[in-house]
Structures are given as structure tokens and as C-alpha cells.
Scaffold this motif. Sequence first.
Motif, PDB file in Angstrom:
ATOM      1  N   ASP A 272      40.425  57.986  72.443  1.00 23.42           N
ATOM      2  CA  ASP A 272      39.875  58.611  71.244  1.00 23.42           C
ATOM      3  C   ASP A 272      40.177  60.111  71.199  1.00 23.42           C
ATOM      4  OD1 ASP A 272      38.214  58.897  73.446  1.00 23.42           O
ATOM      5  OD2 ASP A 272      36.400  59.107  72.243  1.00 23.42           O
TER       6      ASP A 272
ATOM      7  N   GLU B  95      43.523  60.041  69.388  1.00 27.15           N
ATOM      8  CA  GLU B  95      43.490  59.505  68.022  1.00 27.15           C
ATOM      9  C   GLU B  95      42.456  60.202  67.151  1.00 27.15           C
ATOM     10  OE1 GLU B  95      44.479  55.240  66.086  1.00 27.15           O
ATOM     11  OE2 GLU B  95      43.249  55.261  67.892  1.00 27.15           O
ATOM     12  N   ASP B  96      41.214  60.284  67.616  1.00 30.55           N
ATOM     13  CA  ASP B  96      40.133  60.819  66.782  1.00 30.55           C
ATOM     14  C   ASP B  96      40.072  62.340  66.796  1.00 30.55           C
ATOM     15  OD1 ASP B  96      39.476  58.190  66.295  1.00 30.55           O
ATOM     16  OD2 ASP B  96      37.903  58.111  67.815  1.00 30.55           O
ATOM     17  N   VAL B  97      40.281  62.940  67.950  1.00 30.71           N
ATOM     18  CA  VAL B  97      40.161  64.404  68.062  1.00 30.71           C
ATOM     19  C   VAL B  97      41.414  65.108  67.557  1.00 30.71           C
ATOM     20  CG1 VAL B  97      39.926  66.322  69.682  1.00 30.71           C
ATOM     21  CG2 VAL B  97      38.519  64.267  69.973  1.00 30.71           C
TER      22      VAL B  97
ATOM     23  N   GLY C  11      44.027  63.547  65.967  1.00 29.55           N
ATOM     24  CA  GLY C  11      44.578  62.925  64.760  1.00 29.55           C
ATOM     25  C   GLY C  11      45.936  62.297  64.929  1.00 29.55           C
TER      26      GLY C  11
ATOM     27  N   ASN D 262      48.228  59.046  65.430  1.00 33.28           N
ATOM     28  CA  ASN D 262      48.149  57.624  65.099  1.00 33.28           C
ATOM     29  C   ASN D 262      48.700  56.767  66.241  1.00 33.28           C
ATOM     30  OD1 ASN D 262      47.984  55.158  63.869  1.00 33.28           O
ATOM     31  ND2 ASN D 262      49.646  55.540  62.397  1.00 33.28           N
TER      32      ASN D 262
END
Length: 657
Positions: free
Chosen positions: A255, A258-260, A262, A264
Motif C-alpha cells: 500500500d 500504491e496508496d501513498v 499512487g 498502479n
Amino acid sequence: MDTKYLDLLAEKYDSEEKVVTEIINLEAILNLPKGTEHFVSDLHGEYQAFQHVLRNGSGNVKVKIRDLFEGELSDQEMNEFATLVYYPEDKLQLIKEAAADSQSLYGWYAETIKRLIRLVAFASSKYTRSKVRKALPGQFVYIVEELLYKTDELTNKKEYYTKIIQRIISLGQADKLITGLAYTIQRLVVDHLHVVGDIYDRGPEPDKIMDTLINYHSVDIQWGNHDVLWLGAFAGSKVCLANLVRICARYDNLDIIEDVYGINLRPLLNLAERYYDDNRAFRPKHDAGKQEIFDDEQLQITKIHQAIAMIQFKLEIPIIKRRPDFNMSGRLLLENVDYDRETLTVNGKTYALQDTCFATVDPKHPDRLLEEEEQVIDKLLFSFQHSEKLARHMNFLMRKGSLYLKYNGNLLIHGCIPLNEDGSMKKMVISGKAYAGRGLLDVFEHYIRYGFAHPEVTDDLATDMMWYLWTGENSSLFGKKEMTTFERYFIADKTSHIEQKNPYYKLREEEEICRKILKEFHLNADQGHIINGHTPVEEINGENPIKAHGKMIVIDGGFSKAYQPKTGIAGYTLLYNSYGMQLVAHKRFTSKEDVLLHGTDVLSVKRLVDRELKRKKVLETNIGKKLLQQISVLNHLLEYRYKHGNRPADGEGRKAD
């Protein structure tokens, strides 16, 4: 001295009086006690534990409170007060919820503000008023300065000071003032922070650590092997990128990518879903403190882990072949696998393989990526290099970082100085020239900076060197003969997993060797120390972090939870003030809530490393050297523009009204 430079400087100091005043000010600062340096290492994404250590200054806040309020407050009251300084917003909320009535809360506010003002004054006693002013909460600078520098308190101004505090409370500004004063104290107890490597990997929140460091008032970073891995990926190294994605998958931290940041990961997941199944060797390591992951999520991570690991192993092969100076031909493992028998021959010994995942490997061309794999790694690299938040973090890491630092007579280095068994500096040949010791580290840093400055190039020597620093025998960051990642995944026989350390890690116990290293870096061997991270100190087994009669101090005791069962503690930090050095061991950090509710702190006994024979002044520090240079320039300006009548013409070099 260049007269044009002096003319330019004269625009700022446009009168003899201004020059003289600044010289007097700087010379006075030279005689102040040196500020407190705070050393931390191997944070590995453990943001919450790092935040606590930063907020309490490795116990420095508590020391100031005890020195000031001993005999006036009970231990419990001092612990409560310390917690307020660490976490002012959270503690204020708890206090307001527990208050019996508004009158008792008013009394608490008045007394607490007075105590905080006293603590600010005590913590700032060795700083100039100008420096203290910069640390004060902006909206309250005038008010706080009035309270800090009280005069005539018992007669003319007593009611004046009382009314200031009363109106702060009645106007609803007490919370903001208390919070601002708490952060001022945190800033004043530590003048400068050193991060001796490894901010990234393993732990869940390296990005928050980076945001904290970016906003910290004074900091430097000595890159660790994990930091250079991220810098290498951002600089265009696909194999560095594959390594860091693999590590994130291994520790259930995808994460972050991907989340922090960005980035893909869907193309990688699609590839993984197509070619890989469940595999026990690639299941993510789960932190007991994190939320349990579901079976389907664990399976996805396991597949991603295999897919990126195989891409990594393939990408290593062409680098090893085109860089004979790296001397890594023994790591061409995919070429040494017998794919029919599922065995591997390494270092002359053949091992049976288990948990294999070679579905995408062509036995005749094991370095060849599938077209899908090439597309995946290219897309990942593009996303990595175009993440705005990651760019901000990597640029800061590059700007504030270095492979080593000479600071106030000490050598700060994350890993090691590569040595031979006899203690001589180990040589490495790069492009036909041999380097060792300081020269080798300077060449390494040159390639890091060059590679980072040219991210569009993905296969030059600079980019390859950043990967070598992660895994190479002569790397000052890795410090081992070879990295046995492949063996750990696929071979049950643990004798194949052993990573032989550089002799440095044995020889650093000897004072003579440490003195030799200090001299190599042109430091005073009698007064200097080597401050090291990278290798967890196994205190649980009796290992001493202070080595070579105090010349070597190792401060990686295990911020990372993955290391704590091995070390028995949760990290070392180091404080160096004008009186000397103290090493602080930390117990495992549980949670901020535990500190707030129970006053729990995570410090154990401080160990004295050494004590200065006389109190060290700013004059004897790196900052002192810069101030002396400034004084020299100002003296030249004084002679050039004012003492010899070479004054600016009317209006020249003066600011407009």
C-alpha cells in the motif's frame, strides 16, 4: 578577496555600525555551549516509534523537566507534564474531558502556561534570543517574549504579567499557546538531528517519516542501503525498483507503493495472476500489530511477490555480465539451475530446490524477460519517476543526504568501511582505477549523484552502481560478500543462506582500527568517534553497542519490529551535548495511547559514552567553522569599505526607504 563580492555584501551591511554589530554577535555566539545533537538510525518505516523518540528528544525533555521541577512536582505530575509536551493536542483533549468544572480547568491552564514558560526559558538558556524567537509559536511571539524575559515582576509589572495569562485563557487561546510552547520545547531540546540511514522498507510508514524530516528544523541523513535502493529506482534502475517492490510484498507493505505514492500495481497483479499460484516461501510476513489480511488478499500478494522476484533475478544477470569490476559472476544463479532436476549448484555445492516458481523462465535464456514482464517493469518505472510525492521525498533525500558525514569531529556512516582481514582498506577496481577507504566512498557517492541527475538513462555505470551498493561485496552499505536472497527462497539447507560479513564488523571492536579509519577521513583520532547503524545490536545476547573503548558507537538496536526478537530492545539513539555523549536504549513502543493514558515512556538507562574534559563550545563545531568564515569576510568588508575610506557613493549600496 573578490571586491565584487564585498560590494554585494555591502548592500546588506550598508554601514560600518551594521558590520561591527554582526561581527560582535557572531563572535559572541562562538562562546555559547554547543547545541544538542540527536542521532537515530534504521527507522525502517516505524513512524509512530520514531515520532515518540523525536518528541521526547530521547529523554532530553524529561531530563529538563526533572532538573527544573525536582522537589516541586511529584513523579506522576512530572510524567503528566512530560506527556503534555510530547502530545499537546491529545493530552489537552483528555484533560478537558476529565476536568470537574470550568474553574478548575482555568486554574490548570494558568499554572500550566507558567510552567511551560519556565521550561522554555530553561531549555533555551544556551541559545541567542534571535534563535529562540524563531522557535516560538508565530502568533504568540510578542506575548511569549514578554513572559520569558520578565523584569520587575514583584512590583510594577506583576499585574501586567498576570493579566496577559488571564486574557489568553478568557479569549480561548490557551490551547493554541500550550500547543505552540510544547512544540517549541521539543525544538529547543534538540538543536540538530542526524538520521544514520535506512528510513525505508519493512515498516509501514516511511512516507510519514519523510514528511516529518522535511519539516524538521535542522537535519542531515546518511544514506542506508534501503534508502539508496529507493534512490536507485527513482534514478532509473529497474533492478532496484524490482527489489523494493519485492520487499514491500514480503512485508505486506504494497500500500506504500500504491496508496501513498499512487503507483498502479494492476499490471503486475495481472501478470502474477496469469503465471503464479500459492507458494509458502512467498507468503507475506505479517506484523502482529497490523490488521489481519484475508486469504484472497494474501494469495494476491504471494503471487505478486513471486512475479516481481523473478523479474528481479532476471534483471540482475545482464548487469553482472557487463560489469566485470563488480566480481559477481557467482550470482548468475538462474544460469546454474538444473530445471529438469530442480537443483542449483552454487559455490561448488549442489542443492535441491523447493517452492520453485520458474514458469516465466526460459532455461536456455534465463535472463530473457517475457514481453509482458518488460511492459510491467517499464510501466512501474514510468509511474515511479512521475509520482509527485515520491519525487518530493527522493529529492529531499538526495539534497540532505550523503554516504558519510564528518560532523563536529565524528564520522557518521550507515554501513561500513570495507576492510581486508588484516585491517587494511579493501580496494575495488572501477573503470581501470583502484579505490579504497574514503576515496572509494567518494566515488560511490559520485555515481549516486550522477545517476540521480540522469534518470532517463537506465543501464549506465552510475545506475548499475546504485544496485551494486545494495548488494555488492565492496559496498560500504551492504557490507557482506554476497546477498543470498535466491537461496532463502528456494533452498531448505540454511547453510546456503549464510551471508559472510566484511571483516570491518569484527575489526571495529579494536580501537587501533577505529583510529585508523578516523585518520583516513582526516579526523582527530583522539577525540573523534565513528557512529554506525545498519547491524542490529544483539543486546539480548550481551553485545555492547559501545566498542573499541568508545571509539565506535552502534545505534541500530532495532526500531524495526522484525529485528526486536533478535535484539531484545527497540533501538538505540545517541545524544551529544556540550558535556559529552550518552547512549539511550529504548524499550518497545506500544502506542501513543498508552503514553497518554498511563504516562508510559520507552527509555531505559542512559550510558555515558564519554565526558568532555571541558564544556564544548560552538567555536569547536562545524557551525563554528562557518561562523569564523563569516567573521573573516565581515572583517574584510570592514577594512575594504569603511576603515580605509572606500565608502559607497551617496545612495550606492543602501536600501531604498
